[in-house]
Design a protein around this motif. Sequence first.
Motif, PDB file in Angstrom:
ATOM      1  N   ARG A 123       0.829  -1.205   0.000  1.00  0.00           N
ATOM      2  CA  ARG A 123       0.000   0.000   0.000  1.00  0.00           C
ATOM      3  C   ARG A 123       0.868   1.261   0.000  1.00  0.00           C
ATOM      4  O   ARG A 123       0.406   2.339  -0.378  1.00  0.00           O
ATOM      5  CB  ARG A 123      -0.915   0.015   1.218  1.00  0.00           C
ATOM      6  N   ASP A 178      -4.276  -7.717  -2.855  1.00  0.00           N
ATOM      7  CA  ASP A 178      -4.637  -6.423  -2.273  1.00  0.00           C
ATOM      8  C   ASP A 178      -4.168  -5.276  -3.159  1.00  0.00           C
ATOM      9  O   ASP A 178      -4.861  -4.258  -3.281  1.00  0.00           O
ATOM     10  CB  ASP A 178      -4.044  -6.285  -0.873  1.00  0.00           C
ATOM     11  N   ASN A 181      -6.662  -4.820  -5.892  1.00  0.00           N
ATOM     12  CA  ASN A 181      -7.865  -4.149  -5.397  1.00  0.00           C
ATOM     13  C   ASN A 181      -7.624  -2.662  -5.157  1.00  0.00           C
ATOM     14  O   ASN A 181      -8.486  -1.831  -5.448  1.00  0.00           O
ATOM     15  CB  ASN A 181      -8.356  -4.819  -4.113  1.00  0.00           C
ATOM     16  N   MET A 182      -6.454  -2.331  -4.605  1.00  0.00           N
ATOM     17  CA  MET A 182      -6.109  -0.924  -4.400  1.00  0.00           C
ATOM     18  C   MET A 182      -6.074  -0.185  -5.739  1.00  0.00           C
ATOM     19  O   MET A 182      -6.526   0.963  -5.847  1.00  0.00           O
ATOM     20  CB  MET A 182      -4.742  -0.810  -3.720  1.00  0.00           C
ATOM     21  N   LYS A 186     -13.274  -2.460  -6.819  1.00  0.00           N
ATOM     22  CA  LYS A 186     -14.040  -3.519  -6.166  1.00  0.00           C
ATOM     23  C   LYS A 186     -14.161  -4.748  -7.069  1.00  0.00           C
ATOM     24  O   LYS A 186     -14.712  -4.671  -8.165  1.00  0.00           O
ATOM     25  CB  LYS A 186     -15.437  -3.005  -5.823  1.00  0.00           C
ATOM     26  N   CYS A 318      -5.591   0.803   4.813  1.00  0.00           N
ATOM     27  CA  CYS A 318      -6.113  -0.538   4.604  1.00  0.00           C
ATOM     28  C   CYS A 318      -6.863  -0.961   5.862  1.00  0.00           C
ATOM     29  O   CYS A 318      -6.301  -0.978   6.955  1.00  0.00           O
ATOM     30  CB  CYS A 318      -4.981  -1.520   4.300  1.00  0.00           C
ATOM     31  N   ARG A 321     -12.179  -4.442   6.163  1.00  0.00           N
ATOM     32  CA  ARG A 321     -13.013  -4.754   4.995  1.00  0.00           C
ATOM     33  C   ARG A 321     -12.158  -4.992   3.753  1.00  0.00           C
ATOM     34  O   ARG A 321     -12.505  -5.815   2.893  1.00  0.00           O
ATOM     35  CB  ARG A 321     -14.017  -3.633   4.766  1.00  0.00           C
ATOM     36  N   ASP A 322     -11.033  -4.282   3.629  1.00  0.00           N
ATOM     37  CA  ASP A 322     -10.121  -4.516   2.508  1.00  0.00           C
ATOM     38  C   ASP A 322      -9.493  -5.906   2.609  1.00  0.00           C
ATOM     39  O   ASP A 322      -9.350  -6.607   1.606  1.00  0.00           O
ATOM     40  CB  ASP A 322      -9.022  -3.456   2.498  1.00  0.00           C
TER      41      ASP A 322
END
Length: 333
Positions: A123, A178, A181-182, A186, A318, A321-322
């Motif tokens: 992230r 992840d 998704n970032m 969604k 983050c 839910r992530d």
Amino acid sequence: GCGQMGRIQALNAALDPCYEVTWAIDCNISFAESLASMDVFADAPPAVSADYRAALQDDSLDAVLVLTPPSTHKDISVAALQAGKHVCCEKPLCLKMEDADEIVRVSERAGTNPIFFLAYPRRFGIDDHKILNTIQSTLGSPVFYRDVWGVVKGHVSGVIHEETGGGGLLFENSHTLDSYNMTLGKPIKVFAVAEKYKPDPSGTHAKDTYMLTIFYESGHKVVFSSSWAAPGIGDRPWVPYGRQIRPVMDIVGPNGLLHYPAEDPQFSDEYVIYTGKEQGGEYEERERFAVRNDHDSGFHRELKHFQECIRGRETPLCRARDGAAVVDIIHAA
């Protein structure tokens, strides 16, 4: 947890004036004692215990770093939040979807006091944000993202192949999921297959080889494949963290593409961006940028971000839910 990640983050916290390490907890008490005896704690060694509940009863304790195996994350994180302690939990969130749902419920009920932050160092990664910016500014939307990895002779760490760690997809490649998704938003649909191939004398059945196709609400699509048992997939080896990896990655958008590795005699460890494709013509190289692979510095930035969130100056990058979204993708496999 006072294993490898525990020692890394204990050192980072000890060297940060915003933190004071007051407890070292591990179910193997010798690990906790070893961490507490590190030179950096010579003047004020932390208390040690084999039971995290002892630390949660300490009214002076503000925050907890959960650096234990993923199978234990839910119980420790929920207990810490319910005790009013801020929680920074190492990835992945947990093993089971029902555990993920519980962490989401408890953390969102708590709101920002206490906070819950899920630690995915990518992230904060320079490479990941460069890819995100390239998609937004250059490639256009939607993209087709192909990402194929093979780890030569499997991972050097046995935990990748242990069921308590969730196997390679959850324990290691959840970083990658992840990051998708970032970058892409969604996920709404997943097709996946997974198998176990690496011989394991301990008899575990954690899957080590898989392929996923992920569809995103934004229209983006990802095809991801990785094997922690493969003899090598792709063009050439790359050697981070003591293992050989053979990666191939393409991100194709309506206005251009990003490719790795660089196709040149020097085999430069670089991403290459191509643009300007005319009808019937070829792409032209526009830019190269070196792979930074700055995960280690991400650990330090995680702790900086965590304490800024506790102070109310930043919002967790983050959340639970992530992490649950990643667990949900993995359960498709």
